[in-house]
Design an enzyme around this catalytic site. Structure first.
Site, PDB file in Angstrom:
ATOM      1  N   GLU A 116     -14.365  -2.302 -22.238  1.00 57.68           N
ATOM      2  CA  GLU A 116     -12.890  -2.274 -22.288  1.00 57.68           C
ATOM      3  C   GLU A 116     -12.384  -0.845 -22.528  1.00 57.68           C
ATOM      4  O   GLU A 116     -11.388  -0.420 -21.938  1.00 57.68           O
ATOM      5  CB  GLU A 116     -12.394  -3.214 -23.389  1.00 57.68           C
ATOM      6  CG  GLU A 116     -12.660  -4.676 -23.043  1.00 57.68           C
ATOM      7  CD  GLU A 116     -12.199  -5.620 -24.128  1.00 57.68           C
ATOM      8  OE1 GLU A 116     -12.754  -5.542 -25.244  1.00 57.68           O
ATOM      9  OE2 GLU A 116     -11.288  -6.404 -23.883  1.00 57.68           O
ATOM     10  N   GLU A 136     -18.445 -11.435 -24.170  1.00 53.38           N
ATOM     11  CA  GLU A 136     -17.815 -12.085 -25.318  1.00 53.38           C
ATOM     12  C   GLU A 136     -17.971 -13.600 -25.321  1.00 53.38           C
ATOM     13  O   GLU A 136     -18.127 -14.213 -26.386  1.00 53.38           O
ATOM     14  CB  GLU A 136     -16.321 -11.729 -25.398  1.00 53.38           C
ATOM     15  CG  GLU A 136     -16.049 -10.325 -25.897  1.00 53.38           C
ATOM     16  CD  GLU A 136     -16.117  -9.251 -24.822  1.00 53.38           C
ATOM     17  OE1 GLU A 136     -16.634  -9.531 -23.722  1.00 53.38           O
ATOM     18  OE2 GLU A 136     -15.654  -8.130 -25.083  1.00 53.38           O
TER      19      GLU A 136
HETATM   20  N1  COA Z   1     -22.034  -5.340 -33.438  1.00 57.79           N
HETATM   21  C1  COA Z   1     -22.774  -5.219 -34.552  1.00 57.79           C
HETATM   22  N2  COA Z   1     -24.119  -5.156 -34.535  1.00 57.79           N
HETATM   23  C2  COA Z   1     -24.714  -5.206 -33.338  1.00 57.79           C
HETATM   24  C3  COA Z   1     -24.011  -5.335 -32.142  1.00 57.79           C
HETATM   25  C4  COA Z   1     -22.592  -5.391 -32.217  1.00 57.79           C
HETATM   26  N3  COA Z   1     -21.826  -5.489 -31.128  1.00 57.79           N
HETATM   27  N4  COA Z   1     -24.885  -5.366 -31.117  1.00 57.79           N
HETATM   28  C5  COA Z   1     -26.096  -5.246 -31.659  1.00 57.79           C
HETATM   29  N5  COA Z   1     -26.003  -5.161 -32.994  1.00 57.79           N
HETATM   30  C6  COA Z   1     -27.094  -4.949 -33.957  1.00 57.79           C
HETATM   31  C7  COA Z   1     -28.174  -5.997 -33.859  1.00 57.79           C
HETATM   32  O1  COA Z   1     -27.905  -7.090 -34.695  1.00 57.79           O
HETATM   33  C8  COA Z   1     -29.374  -5.216 -34.347  1.00 57.79           C
HETATM   34  O2  COA Z   1     -29.276  -5.136 -35.753  1.00 57.79           O
HETATM   35  P1  COA Z   1     -30.599  -5.081 -36.647  1.00 57.79           P
HETATM   36  O3  COA Z   1     -31.333  -3.855 -36.230  1.00 57.79           O
HETATM   37  O4  COA Z   1     -30.093  -5.076 -38.033  1.00 57.79           O
HETATM   38  O5  COA Z   1     -31.344  -6.338 -36.301  1.00 57.79           O
HETATM   39  C9  COA Z   1     -29.148  -3.826 -33.805  1.00 57.79           C
HETATM   40  O6  COA Z   1     -27.743  -3.754 -33.565  1.00 57.79           O
HETATM   41  C10 COA Z   1     -29.884  -3.519 -32.511  1.00 57.79           C
HETATM   42  O7  COA Z   1     -29.583  -4.558 -31.577  1.00 57.79           O
HETATM   43  P2  COA Z   1     -30.690  -5.121 -30.603  1.00 57.79           P
HETATM   44  O8  COA Z   1     -30.068  -6.252 -29.862  1.00 57.79           O
HETATM   45  O9  COA Z   1     -31.927  -5.388 -31.343  1.00 57.79           O
HETATM   46  O10 COA Z   1     -30.907  -3.886 -29.650  1.00 57.79           O
HETATM   47  P3  COA Z   1     -31.200  -3.859 -28.110  1.00 57.79           P
HETATM   48  O11 COA Z   1     -31.374  -2.444 -27.765  1.00 57.79           O
HETATM   49  O12 COA Z   1     -32.251  -4.845 -27.750  1.00 57.79           O
HETATM   50  O13 COA Z   1     -29.838  -4.397 -27.405  1.00 57.79           O
HETATM   51  C11 COA Z   1     -27.474  -4.573 -27.018  1.00 57.79           C
HETATM   52  C12 COA Z   1     -28.638  -3.716 -27.560  1.00 57.79           C
HETATM   53  C13 COA Z   1     -26.186  -3.853 -27.289  1.00 57.79           C
HETATM   54  C14 COA Z   1     -27.656  -4.756 -25.498  1.00 57.79           C
HETATM   55  C15 COA Z   1     -27.512  -5.952 -27.665  1.00 57.79           C
HETATM   56  O14 COA Z   1     -27.602  -5.788 -29.061  1.00 57.79           O
HETATM   57  C16 COA Z   1     -26.293  -6.797 -27.403  1.00 57.79           C
HETATM   58  O15 COA Z   1     -26.224  -7.459 -26.395  1.00 57.79           O
HETATM   59  N6  COA Z   1     -25.332  -6.808 -28.345  1.00 57.79           N
HETATM   60  C17 COA Z   1     -24.170  -7.648 -28.284  1.00 57.79           C
HETATM   61  C18 COA Z   1     -23.164  -7.123 -27.312  1.00 57.79           C
HETATM   62  C19 COA Z   1     -21.920  -7.963 -27.332  1.00 57.79           C
HETATM   63  O16 COA Z   1     -21.944  -9.165 -27.275  1.00 57.79           O
HETATM   64  N7  COA Z   1     -20.784  -7.285 -27.400  1.00 57.79           N
HETATM   65  C20 COA Z   1     -19.521  -7.931 -27.406  1.00 57.79           C
HETATM   66  C21 COA Z   1     -19.032  -8.057 -28.784  1.00 57.79           C
HETATM   67  S1  COA Z   1     -17.574  -9.051 -28.845  1.00 57.79           S
END
Ligand code: COA
Ligand code: NAD
Length: 698
Positions: A116, A136
């Site tokens: 966004e 989301e």
């Molecule tokens: N907010 C807060 N914490 C987040 C986060 C977010 N949007 N996205 C990931 N994290 C945290 C995870 O819980 C993890 O925490 P930990 O190390 O304490 O376990 C850490 O960040 C690393 O995330 P991880 O998923 O293990 O890393 P990755 O490299 O495999 O993947 C992403 C990274 C961003 C692709 C994946 O975390 C993801 O899909 N996140 C959600 C994205 C999302 O839904 N965004 C929309 C929010 S409304």
């Protein structure tokens, strides 16, 4: 002449650098550059600084570390930090109205709020390996920072609604063809962004602003049809429908009003239990993969090759799971015919994937080439991990492990896929119990993501850590559990099925119980599930455990009686229900209802009208009480692990967050009181787990 560089921290999470007359706004909020309050403020302040300096010709927003931005900081939702000013909407507006061109330089991922933010920038360039999306809905939400209003203006309504309501991510190449990004770059991202930004500043005098762009009125999708097409059983059905409505608002309303509508939908969802439950599951699934043992990370045994013993239902599926992940497998059987059957089934399953468009013939060939076969366990001599998936019989398993002990190399992990047998007893058949572990895959093992990693009394940390890492590497969600009857998942089923049996005797009908549990949200009712799993397996377990069952405890004979008639569920076309040839639809059977009435009569139970509410309360609270006992005993590392098991292995509704999270939403005091009341009314089966009292007191 080179301009002197300015570099400073704008906030704890945003850095600002001026380089070659371009302001670089760098988000530095590891691990995923979540858009928390300090990031939003930092970006807004950095932009002001860039605009105030007449030497700066253009602005680039980029991310530090592995990704551009993983979206809103999910942990801040429902806290004041999430709504602290400036909101993402304010930051985006400032970017959009910037008098200098702003370029989003995307690497890794731009997800949710990250995308966004990028959509508010005038241009987007992305690294060839970047992924973009608005996921989301996976968390039971709709985008709340303008995504549903800007994306349709950029790529068209049809593609936008598809991406937003599915939550799917697209790679840079696809993003470019959709018009989502302006350029795909390779190599140094900062240099690529500076060059792109300076070129725009030199060539243009006005920058594309999505907020000002009209949406083409023709070729619009039928929004009602899109909402109606959402699978009502999907874990995020409400959010998917609202995502469609939010995009519809972009078509129907002026931009600012569309943003208001989007935000109202977001606010409603973020405050609701289904999204809280899905967010709980998001973190719970990440937590469950963590082994909190000592020195675990350093010592983890690597798994680069696997041997699987038994090419039946489980062995074949497990072989596929490894082959799919690129790990070579040796599949071993005791006779050629069984091996041929197993390989034929694997090939058939792959061809089904091809027919559904999920796999190419080339992909099948590559995967099959990773599976070697053998009739001699000596083929396991060099593998890092052996998984035994032979018959569920202690004598057979012990014999197999004695042989494996002789054959497997030093340092190999020796695993059993047993559903219920004692891992310690199996380990004792070897001279190296520290290398023995349970890997309880679920059927079909190539599809189901749950993996119970069962640590024996003597299993070493290195073996546990190796298995947890291996599980993540092959796309499973591991949960570390201890040895007990049924581990976590099947142990909890015992109380769940017990209550279903009692409720039948008390007056509920078979279809009523299943319908009540499905209405609660279970993928399948407990009795239809028993028919699917095969009632003979639990019958055998009950017979094995009969000598340890206290005689004074209430016991429903319904399931045993059904089995005594040779009705084992779908496999015999009859169980709690009857089935017509070639059809898995359960048909209510009066014969079973009669049998239940007879059991009730023999047990002296006066039958009554049982409500659906009572069915749900007793079945679900039985899960909660046993789950709490499992946490008390340290069989699971944490309460959320129980939720991960139930949602991923047993069809518990994800939007309720698993049994333990559901109990929390009810309130632990209420749960304690209800379980105490059930204890008073129904006796010893309902002795409250001490953990529940502790939660209620806390
Ligand atoms: N907010 C807060 N914490 C987040 C986060 C977010 N949007 N996205 C990931 N994290 C945290 C995870 O819980 C993890 O925490 P930990 O190390 O304490 O376990 C850490 O960040 C690393 O995330 P991880 O998923 O293990 O890393 P990755 O490299 O495999 O993947 C992403 C990274 C961003 C692709 C994946 O975390 C993801 O899909 N996140 C959600 C994205 C999302 O839904 N965004 C929309 C929010 S409304
Ligand atoms: P299955 O009967 O389909 O397959 C077992 C296979 O093991 C058969 O092909 C048999 O020929 C082979 N076998 C038996 N003894 C052998 C030996 N000594 N050497 C080599 N091969 C031998 O059984 P399954 O359903 O795949 O179950 C296997 C194990 O997985 C059991 O321990 C079971 O409890 C467990 N499990 C099953 C499920 C399930 O849903 N089926 C789920 C989780 C765990």
């Amino acid at each position: 002449m080179t301009t002197p560089e300015t570099s400073l921290s704008i906030s704890d999470t945003v850095r600002y650098t001026e380089r070659q007359q371009v302001a670089l706004i760098r988000i530095d909020n590891l691990p995923v550059n979540g858009l928390g309050d300090t990031v939003r403020r930092g970006v807004a302040d950095a932009l002001k600084r860039a605009l105030a300096n007449s030497d700066v010709k253009a602005v680039v927003v980029l991310g530090e570390g592995k990704v551009f931005c993983g979206g809103a900081d999910i942990r801040q939702f429902n806290t004041p930090a999430a709504t602290a000013k400036p909101m993402l909407r304010d930051v985006n507006r400032a970017i959009e109205r910037s008098t200098k061109p702003v370029v989003a330089c995307i690497h890794g991922v731009a997800l949710g709020g990250g995308l966004e933010l990028a959509l508010a920038c005038h241009y987007r360039i992305a690294d060839a390996s970047a992924k973009l999306g608005l996921p989301e809905v996976n968390l039971g939400l709709v985008p709340g920072g303008g995504g549903t209003q800007r994306l349709p203006r950029l790529i068209g309504v049809t593609d936008a609604v598809r991406l937003i309501s599915s939550g799917k991510q697209v790679g840079a190449k696809e993003a470019a063809s959709l018009g989502l990004i302006d350029e795909v770059f390779e190599g140094d991202r900062e240099q690529a962004a500076i060059a792109f930004a300076l070129a725009q500043a030199a060539q243009q005098t006005a920058w594309p602003v999505l907020a000002d762009k009209a949406i083409a009125a023709d070729g619009l999708p039928d929004f009602d049809a899109l909402r109606a097409a959402v699978n009502p059983k999907a874990r995020n059905a409400i959010a998917q429908r609202m995502a469609v409505s939010s995009v519809e608002a972009a078509v129907q309303l002026p931009f600012e009003q569309g943003l208001d509508k989007e935000r109202a939908l977001f606010d409603e969802l973020v405050a609701g239990t289904p999204s809280k439950a899905l967010r709980h599951m998001f973190f719970a699934e990440k937590e469950s993969a963590k082994f909190t043992g000592s020195n675990a990370r350093e010592a983890a045994r690597p798994v680069r090759s696997v041997g699987i013993l038994g090419a039946g239902t489980m062995g074949g599926g497990i072989a596929m799971a490894f082959a799919n992940a690129g790990i070579p497998v040796v599949l071993c059987e005791r006779e050629q015919a069984a091996l041929d059957r197993g390989m034929a089934l694997i090939e058939r399953n792959y061809q089904i994937s091809v027919a559904r468009g999920g796999l190419t013939q080339e992909g099948v060939k590559t995967r099959l080439a990773r599976i070697q076969t053998s009739l001699d366990m000596a083929a396991f001599a060099e593998v890092d991990l052996v998984i035994e998936a032979v018959f569920e019989d202690m004598a057979v398993k012990r014999d197999v492990f004695t042989q494996l002990d002789r054959i497997a190399k030093r340092g190999a992990i020796l695993a059993t896929n047993t559903s219920r047998l004692n891992i310690n007893e199996i380990a004792a058949a070897t001279q190296r119990p520290e290398d023995v572990i349970g890997l309880h895959f679920f059927s079909p093992a190539n599809v189901m993501k749950l993996l119970e990693v069962v640590r024996g009394e003597l299993t070493s940390d290195a073996v546990i850590a190796g298995c947890m890492q291996m599980a993540v590497a092959i796309g499973k969600i591991p949960v570390l559990v201890g040895v007990c009857e049924g581990f976590v998942g099947n142990r909890m089923l015992t109380g769940y099925w017990r209550e279903a049996g009692f409720l039948l005797e008390e007056g509920a009908t078979v279809p009523q119980i299943d319908a009540a549990m499905q209405a609660y949200g279970f993928a399948m009712g407990p009795l239809a599930m028993a028919d699917l799993a095969g009632m003979d397996i639990n019958w055998a377990t009950r017979k094995r455990l009969a000598p340890t069952r206290p005689a004074h405890l209430r016991y429903s004979k319904v399931a045993d009686r059904i089995c005594e008639q040779g009705r084992f569920g779908q496999k015999t076309s009859a169980g709690y229900y009857r089935y017509e040839a070639g059809n898995r639809t359960p048909i209510p059977d009066p014969v079973v209802e009669e049998l239940i009435a007879q059991c009730a009569k023999e047990a002296g139970i006066e039958r009554r009208q049982v409500t659906d509410e009572e069915i749900v309360e007793r079945c679900v609270l039985a899960l909660v009480n046993e789950g709490a006992r499992i946490v008390d005993e340290g069989i699971a590392q944490r309460a959320s692990d129980v939720d991960v098991v139930y949602v991923n292995g047993y069809g518990f509704p994800a939007w309720r967050g698993g049994p333990m999270f559901y109990a929390e939403t009810l309130g632990w005091k209420q749960v304690r009181d209800k379980i105490h009341a059930l204890h008073t009314k129904h006796g010893e089966h309902w002795i409250p787990a001490p953990w529940i009292d502790k939660q209620a007191q806390a």
